[in-house]
Design an enzyme around this catalytic site. Sequence first.
Site, PDB file in Angstrom:
ATOM      1  N   ASP A   1     -12.047  -8.444   6.576  1.00 14.45           N
ATOM      2  CA  ASP A   1     -13.348  -8.397   5.892  1.00 14.45           C
ATOM      3  C   ASP A   1     -13.985  -9.783   5.924  1.00 14.45           C
ATOM      4  OD1 ASP A   1     -13.148  -5.701   5.238  1.00 14.45           O
ATOM      5  OD2 ASP A   1     -13.823  -6.011   3.178  1.00 14.45           O
TER       6      ASP A   1
ATOM      7  N   ASP B   1      -3.138 -17.958   3.002  1.00 14.97           N
ATOM      8  CA  ASP B   1      -4.187 -18.749   2.336  1.00 14.97           C
ATOM      9  C   ASP B   1      -4.780 -19.778   3.310  1.00 14.97           C
ATOM     10  OD1 ASP B   1      -1.616 -19.750   2.237  1.00 14.97           O
ATOM     11  OD2 ASP B   1      -1.788 -20.666   0.258  1.00 14.97           O
TER      12      ASP B   1
ATOM     13  N   LYS C   1       3.147 -14.869   4.091  1.00 12.77           N
ATOM     14  CA  LYS C   1       3.318 -15.811   2.977  1.00 12.77           C
ATOM     15  C   LYS C   1       4.817 -16.051   2.829  1.00 12.77           C
ATOM     16  CE  LYS C   1       1.103 -17.348  -0.152  1.00 12.77           C
ATOM     17  NZ  LYS C   1       0.639 -18.769  -0.328  1.00 12.77           N
TER      18      LYS C   1
ATOM     19  N   ASP D   1      -6.126  -6.564   5.704  1.00 16.60           N
ATOM     20  CA  ASP D   1      -7.261  -5.916   5.033  1.00 16.60           C
ATOM     21  C   ASP D   1      -8.263  -6.979   4.566  1.00 16.60           C
ATOM     22  OD1 ASP D   1      -8.850  -4.077   3.779  1.00 16.60           O
ATOM     23  OD2 ASP D   1      -7.369  -3.414   2.320  1.00 16.60           O
TER      24      ASP D   1
ATOM     25  N   TYR E   1       0.825  -1.210   0.000  1.00 16.20           N
ATOM     26  CA  TYR E   1       0.000   0.000   0.000  1.00 16.20           C
ATOM     27  C   TYR E   1       0.859   1.260   0.000  1.00 16.20           C
ATOM     28  CZ  TYR E   1      -4.025  -2.919   1.147  1.00 16.20           C
ATOM     29  OH  TYR E   1      -5.017  -3.858   1.124  1.00 16.20           O
TER      30      TYR E   1
END
Length: 363
Positions: A249, A221, A189, A245, A142
């Site tokens: 959600d 994942d 990851k 992020d 970001y």
Amino acid sequence: MKKHILIIPGDGIGPEVTTWGKAVLEQIAADHEHEFTFEDGIMGHAAIEATGNPLPEETLTKARGSDAILFGAVGHAKYDNDPTLKVRPEDGLLKIRKELGLYANLRPVVLFDELLDASSIKPEVLKGTDILFFRELNGDAYFGEKKRSEDRDTASDLMIYHRYEVERIAVKAFEAARTRNKKVCSIDKANVLESSRLWREVVQDIAKEYPDVQTVHMFADTAAMQLIKNPRQFDVVLTTNIFGDILTDEASQIAGSMGMLASASIGDGTGFFEPIHGSAHDIAGQNKANPLASILSVALMLDISFGLKEEAIGLTDAVRQVLKLGFRTADIATETTDSKKILGTKEMGEQVLILLRQTLSVK
Ligand code: NAD
């Protein structure tokens, strides 16, 4: 207690929900003899329209001069489908996070028992879930360098972390774990990303200073799957900006709706409190938005920024009572909800105020 609060309503449903965040602050100030003063600031699409800048200097100055910030959401449909636009509402949000040094985003995922049937996940899987996410907020793709080739056919966002950025949020997460169930799950990851390998290395180093806290590492994942399969296994979750992020959600579905999840962004200065949802253009201006995430963000403000634990608990209890009485906004209503108890934004906000006053009169 005297506190000065900046309200940044933003766009879409932002102004509708922050109205109720402010209303509960006023009620609590009156009931507990605190002096809360307020001023408004603009950001996002509203600010671009007014000044051409998604985060005007004036808003930033007000933010620096406040004791806490209550934020709604930014975003507007016209930017979502036009990637060529150079100035975007979200730029304001990213900038204020950076300018105020808000590097830790805390997102509690707690399911009110009254909403067990509002989630699409089975109640027996969900019951008792209580997760505290620590999402890093100042680094990652970001904020890394963004590039576009001259022919515009190639693009990249640099996924970058520095040791100190991982250290400071890891310390916050481990400290929080000590006050909870003493478990930290760090999500990355590291099997494919170098920035994640640094992340894991630093978290392993910090973990050595907290031998009383159980640390596990999980790939993003796998975490996405485990959150749905067995959410109760998590206590404190520590993760990067982009994975946080997405995963929070996903976790909002554990709590029943995006309209239920609050967040606190903290660093070394003024705290910033906001629901995790966006500006929800699809329901904006229709009195349909759930104001409870904004109201619960105020509970986090009272607790984290002002140290007013009793008031924070009282406010959360008022929300629980409203749900116990069967009141729902449309996003958390189910087939069994009494249709007379499905409320709009304004009516739900009013119910919370009524319950807040009742709690006080019982004392
Ligand atoms: P969103 O969170 O705005 O909405 C997703 C879905 O959840 C929609 O169907 C919406 O109606 C519903 N929803 C969200 N909040 C709700 C509430 N309080 N009550 C009831 N239902 C609610 O996400 P999106 O649709 O992907 O994005 C819309 C805009 O918001 C975009 O412009 C996006 O860039 C922006 N956005 C801003 C923030 C922020 O300001 N922090 C965060 C996410 C998205």
